[in-house]
Design an enzyme around this catalytic site. Sequence first.
Site, PDB file in Angstrom:
ATOM      1  N   GLN A  58      36.595  39.659  35.689  1.00 60.12           N
ATOM      2  CA  GLN A  58      36.655  40.737  36.203  1.00 60.12           C
ATOM      3  C   GLN A  58      35.134  41.863  35.704  1.00 60.12           C
ATOM      4  OE1 GLN A  58      39.615  42.676  38.163  1.00 60.12           O
ATOM      5  NE2 GLN A  58      40.645  41.749  37.088  1.00 60.12           N
ATOM      6  N   HIS A  70      39.147  33.589  35.637  1.00 52.94           N
ATOM      7  CA  HIS A  70      37.728  33.590  36.296  1.00 52.94           C
ATOM      8  C   HIS A  70      37.815  35.269  35.289  1.00 52.94           C
ATOM      9  CE1 HIS A  70      42.072  35.964  38.135  1.00 52.94           C
ATOM     10  NE2 HIS A  70      41.494  37.445  38.533  1.00 52.94           N
ATOM     11  N   CYS A  98      44.971  29.555  46.796  1.00 53.85           N
ATOM     12  CA  CYS A  98      44.154  30.964  45.885  1.00 53.85           C
ATOM     13  C   CYS A  98      42.854  30.984  46.899  1.00 53.85           C
ATOM     14  CB  CYS A  98      44.037  29.916  45.151  1.00 53.85           C
ATOM     15  SG  CYS A  98      42.707  30.995  43.611  1.00 53.85           S
ATOM     16  N   ASN A 128      41.173  38.969  31.363  1.00 52.49           N
ATOM     17  CA  ASN A 128      42.363  38.722  31.539  1.00 52.49           C
ATOM     18  C   ASN A 128      42.473  37.376  31.285  1.00 52.49           C
ATOM     19  OD1 ASN A 128      42.418  41.851  31.222  1.00 52.49           O
ATOM     20  ND2 ASN A 128      43.396  42.005  33.521  1.00 52.49           N
ATOM     21  N   CYS A 137      39.702  29.788  45.113  1.00 54.92           N
ATOM     22  CA  CYS A 137      38.996  28.679  45.043  1.00 54.92           C
ATOM     23  C   CYS A 137      37.564  28.309  46.787  1.00 54.92           C
ATOM     24  CB  CYS A 137      40.350  26.855  45.458  1.00 54.92           C
ATOM     25  SG  CYS A 137      40.774  27.454  43.638  1.00 54.92           S
ATOM     26  N   HIS A 145      43.621  30.845  37.916  1.00 53.08           N
ATOM     27  CA  HIS A 145      42.266  30.739  38.768  1.00 53.08           C
ATOM     28  C   HIS A 145      41.209  31.186  37.810  1.00 53.08           C
ATOM     29  CE1 HIS A 145      38.955  28.471  41.308  1.00 53.08           C
ATOM     30  NE2 HIS A 145      38.540  29.103  40.144  1.00 53.08           N
ATOM     31  N   HIS A 202      40.939  24.743  40.130  1.00 53.24           N
ATOM     32  CA  HIS A 202      41.819  26.367  39.820  1.00 53.24           C
ATOM     33  C   HIS A 202      42.738  26.155  38.823  1.00 53.24           C
ATOM     34  CE1 HIS A 202      45.048  28.458  41.554  1.00 53.24           C
ATOM     35  NE2 HIS A 202      45.967  27.956  41.135  1.00 53.24           N
TER      36      HIS A 202
END
Length: 401
Positions: A192, A190, A75, A177, A78, A188, A137
């Site tokens: 944007q 997250h 990943c 998303n 991570c 993971h 993760h």
Amino acid sequence: MNHITSTQLADGRELLYFDDAGSTRPRSVETTRDHRDLPPRGEPGEVRFDALTGEWVAVAAHRQTRTHLPPADQCPICPTTDANPSEIPAPDYDVAVFENRFPSLGPALGPVPDNPGWGTTGPAFGRCEVVTFTPEHTGSFSGLSETRARTVVEAWAHRTAALSALPGIKQVFPFENRGAEIGVTLHHPHGQIYAYPYVTPRAAVMGAAARKFYDDAGGLQTLTGSLLRAEREDGSRMIMESGNFSAYVPFAARWPLEIHLVPNRQVPDLAALSGEEKDELAHVYLDLLKRLDALYPTPTPYISAWHQAPVDDLLRPAGYLHLQLTSPRRAADKLKYLAGSEAAMGAFINDTTPELVAERLRAVTVPASTAIDPASPAIDPASPAPALAPSAPGLTEGAHA
């Protein structure tokens, strides 16, 4: 206070660490240095003007090679290990924000061409950043502690202010998303942030409607503030109210699951929220996400979209920060797909009623750690919310923070 550390990745991209309030994690040049041998950053893609609609389209063919659903031990967001030198060159972190290695926009900055027409192109100026919510993760935003959620809110606000000040930027859009059904490329947890060199089509339509309402009201009321009052007076689609925020399913919801979260006073963006409002936002937002996930036995895919006032002299005075949280999930085992009417014509057809969705969201049980304070309970569907006059405290029209 959240401590912020700024550094650079090996190819010159900016990386910021946002530590949780009260964190004593040490940071040094060595613990934030990226030792990878990365190739130089590429030139931006391009934007092309669609003369048929008057909209800009970004062309970013280089994104075809971006990382797609790698295994956990590879990943890229991570914490770095010897076996996995990731985008986060530190053994641990709370929240990290960095420039995307495969951006749709940027890294160069500047304006789009003036007076565009058929055949007009230009560099895809702008900035795309990744916001990692946790070093873990697995999991999701709804599983974060309230302290960590507050750190993410601070990161959104910080980046909104910084990106809005960059040359040529017209709109800053934080979003998440969640779920493979939405099309995520990393598991993971997250989100944007996109900083556009133009006002996006959706924001332009909403901005024009907001500005017309604002002008018709002599600059004394906003469209979003008016809709909030109407929803609270009706009450049937309200989900919750707190001291500084209200959440409801909008009257004309497009999606099977759609929630709007609105500050009780007009602010243009996340950067304009007070410390108290940011604290409460972390609490309320976690509550909403948990309600969404409690509807079905498995986690619900969603898009969490923060609508902020454009960086535009005409549209910004009427702008009003709000979240639009939407999901295509229309049943435990069914998704809504955008087909002919929606995808081709933009004419949405909802498969349920907003009132029913709001009732279900009010009724779900939320863990006590994130339940709304009893002093500000979720609204009883049988009891309409009290009306608020335009000058009522907490609904300040025409106030620009």
